[in-house]
Design an enzyme around this catalytic site. Structure first.
Site, short mmCIF file in Angstrom:
data_model
loop_
_atom_site.label_atom_id
_atom_site.label_comp_id
_atom_site.label_asym_id
_atom_site.label_seq_id
_atom_site.Cartn_x
_atom_site.Cartn_y
_atom_site.Cartn_z
N HIS A 1 0.87 -1.17 0.00
CA HIS A 1 0.00 0.00 0.00
C HIS A 1 0.91 1.24 0.00
O HIS A 1 2.03 1.19 0.52
CB HIS A 1 -0.83 -0.05 1.30
CG HIS A 1 -1.92 0.95 1.42
ND1 HIS A 1 -1.69 2.24 1.84
CD2 HIS A 1 -3.25 0.85 1.22
CE1 HIS A 1 -2.85 2.88 1.89
NE2 HIS A 1 -3.81 2.07 1.51
N ASP B 1 2.88 -4.69 8.21
CA ASP B 1 1.66 -3.90 8.08
C ASP B 1 0.48 -4.88 8.16
O ASP B 1 0.21 -5.61 7.22
CB ASP B 1 1.69 -3.17 6.73
CG ASP B 1 0.36 -2.54 6.37
OD1 ASP B 1 -0.63 -2.73 7.10
OD2 ASP B 1 0.31 -1.84 5.33
N GLN C 1 -4.61 -5.48 6.87
CA GLN C 1 -5.56 -6.40 6.25
C GLN C 1 -5.52 -7.80 6.85
O GLN C 1 -6.26 -8.67 6.42
CB GLN C 1 -5.32 -6.49 4.73
CG GLN C 1 -5.50 -5.19 3.99
CD GLN C 1 -6.95 -4.69 3.98
OE1 GLN C 1 -7.87 -5.41 4.31
NE2 GLN C 1 -7.13 -3.42 3.64
N LYS D 1 -10.66 -0.90 10.43
CA LYS D 1 -10.77 -2.05 9.53
C LYS D 1 -11.14 -3.31 10.30
O LYS D 1 -11.34 -4.37 9.71
CB LYS D 1 -9.45 -2.26 8.78
CG LYS D 1 -9.18 -1.15 7.76
CD LYS D 1 -7.96 -1.45 6.95
CE LYS D 1 -7.42 -0.24 6.22
NZ LYS D 1 -8.19 0.10 5.02
N CYS E 1 -4.74 2.52 -3.70
CA CYS E 1 -3.53 3.05 -3.04
C CYS E 1 -2.34 2.10 -3.22
O CYS E 1 -1.54 1.90 -2.29
CB CYS E 1 -3.74 3.30 -1.55
SG CYS E 1 -4.98 4.53 -1.22
#
Ligand code: PMP
Length: 424
Positions: A122, A199, A202, A225, A373
């Protein structure tokens, strides 16, 4: 038992209609809907407890502080960190990535030193490092991927040099849904004493993450999220690293002692939490994590896997359907999706993703279109953008059927023509 009807009652927005059609919300990778318990907890705190945290001797401030610090403990437990001192509250994944990129590079990197990211990042795990490239000449290296989004671990091993100071990779691609081999990346990096940031924007909403098992040095995710409020996120950092990193921002809360000549700082996590934190949002986040924990991440995984396998197989029945990040020459089952999350990026023939998104919207179906993104990944895939459907714990097979019917409508509208729909 996973009672989907009961779960859906916790999310009143799901019973909305859009253009007189039942809402089908498949934009969960962008943000998730919030259960009533999260909203109730935040409203209750504003109504009954609200006071600034940490500084007050009065009753309300102490109660607000207890809720805020209790939320830190809930986060610690959720990701199985060793200590709450490893849990820094941020505004979200982006702020966590920027914090580490800035502080780490300030302390440990000089011109010519390297950071390794991956081909599926991202923008928020590219641009913060590039800001350091511009500021002090650090070098960005990229782990390549194959045509299905699988990262090339052998190549990664070869890329490491004596100038490599940190590796920063996403756990799950927000475009492809591919689960990256972060454990291998961490193991290899650690053989060279190089720290790794993951990261987890997700991954945390979709499967259990365990900091002690993963052994990463930093891990970031966003509350919104994972069914929590916007404006709050988490940076996990191993205590030894957080101790060594300089503060990211200065202000109240993060100091021990200030004079005009010199300031000394609090220990982590407060060292990285300048200013009044969003203590109402941290309460909401803790409620969201409790909600997910109560449902059971294993149950969520199996529900979402079922949805994803069902959707992919239905989608592949369309002529000219391309699903990115999937090898569709082999049968797709829940088992073959073991390295795939609840995200599907697709392209049907030459129907523009914006057209697909708008036609689905008219059926009440919310998906995301565009570059997500991740423009470098779009370049690697050779497209300007994709259509992306992403699922959450409250989605249903019936919603996927409506989505498939929507794709069918788009397909028929564009039949025989590359750019003009047959009917509006
Ligand atoms: N990384 C990944 C993989 C993401 O999917 C996102 C959000 N789309 C981010 C980072 C940025 O998250 P946020 O906007 O919540 O800071």
């Amino acid at each position: 038992m996973y009672d989907i009807n009961k779960i859906r009652e916790d999310f009143p927005i799901l019973s909305r209609t859009i253009y007189d059609k039942p809402l089908v919300y498949f934009d969960n990778a962008a943000t998730t809907q919030k259960p009533l318990c999260v909203l109730d907890a935040m409203r209750d705190e504003y109504l009954n407890v609200n006071a600034n945290v940490h500084r007050g001797v009065h009753w309300l401030s102490q109660q607000a502080t207890e809720l805020h610090e209790g939320a830190r403990e809930t986060v610690r437990k959720f990701i199985n960190a060793k200590s709450t001192t490893e849990i820094v509250f941020t505004r979200g994944t982006t702020e966590g990535l920027n914090l580490v990129a800035s502080s780490f590079s300030d302390e440990f990197m000089k011109e010519g030193d390297e950071v390794i990211v991956s081909a599926v990042e991202h923008h928020s795990n590219i641009v913060p490092w590039q800001l350091q490239t511009h500021k002090k000449g650090i070098v960005l290296k990229v782990i390549p991927m194959d045509d299905f989004g699988k990262l090339d671990i052998d190549e990664f091993s070869k890329m490491i040099t004596s100038r490599t100071k940190i590796v920063s990779v996403s756990h799950v691609s927000n475009v492809l849904g591919t689960i990256n081999p972060v454990k291998d990346i961490i193991r290899i990096a650690h053989e060279h004493d190089i720290p790794v940031m993951v990261d987890g924007a997700q991954s945390t909403p979709h499967f259990a993450v365990d900091m002690q098992d993963l052994d990463c040095d930093f891990f970031v995710f966003s509350g919104h999220k994972i069914y929590g409020p916007t404006g709050v996120g988490v940076l996990y950092g191993k205590e030894a690293w957080l101790d060594k990193l300089p503060p990211y921002q200065g202000g109240g809360e993060m100091i021990e002692n200030v004079s005009f000549e010199k300031t000394t700082f609090e220990r982590p996590p407060l060292k990285f939490e300048a200013g009044t934190p969003d203590y109402i949002a941290t309460t909401g986040l803790a409620k969201a994590l409790d909600y997910v924990t109560d449902l059971g991440l294993d149950n969520i995984v199996s529900h979402e896997k079922k949805l994803t396998a069902y959707a992919i197989n239905k989608m592949l029945q369309f002529d000219g359907m391309k699903i990115f990040g999937i090898d569709d020459s082999k049968p797709v089952t829940e088992e073959t999706l073991c390295n795939h999350d609840a995200v599907i990026s697709f392209q049907l023939r030459d129907i523009h993703h914006m057209d697909m998104g708008m036609i689905l919207d008219r059926q009440g179906i919310a998906i995301r279109t565009g570059h997500h993104c991740a423009q470098p990944l779009m370049q690697r895939l050779g497209v300007l953008g994709t259509s992306r459907a992403s699922f959450a714990l409250y989605n249903t097979i019936e919603e996927i059927d409506a989505f498939i019917a929507g794709i069918d409508k788009a397909s028929n509208m564009f039949k025989g023509s590359s750019c003009t729909p047959k009917q509006l």
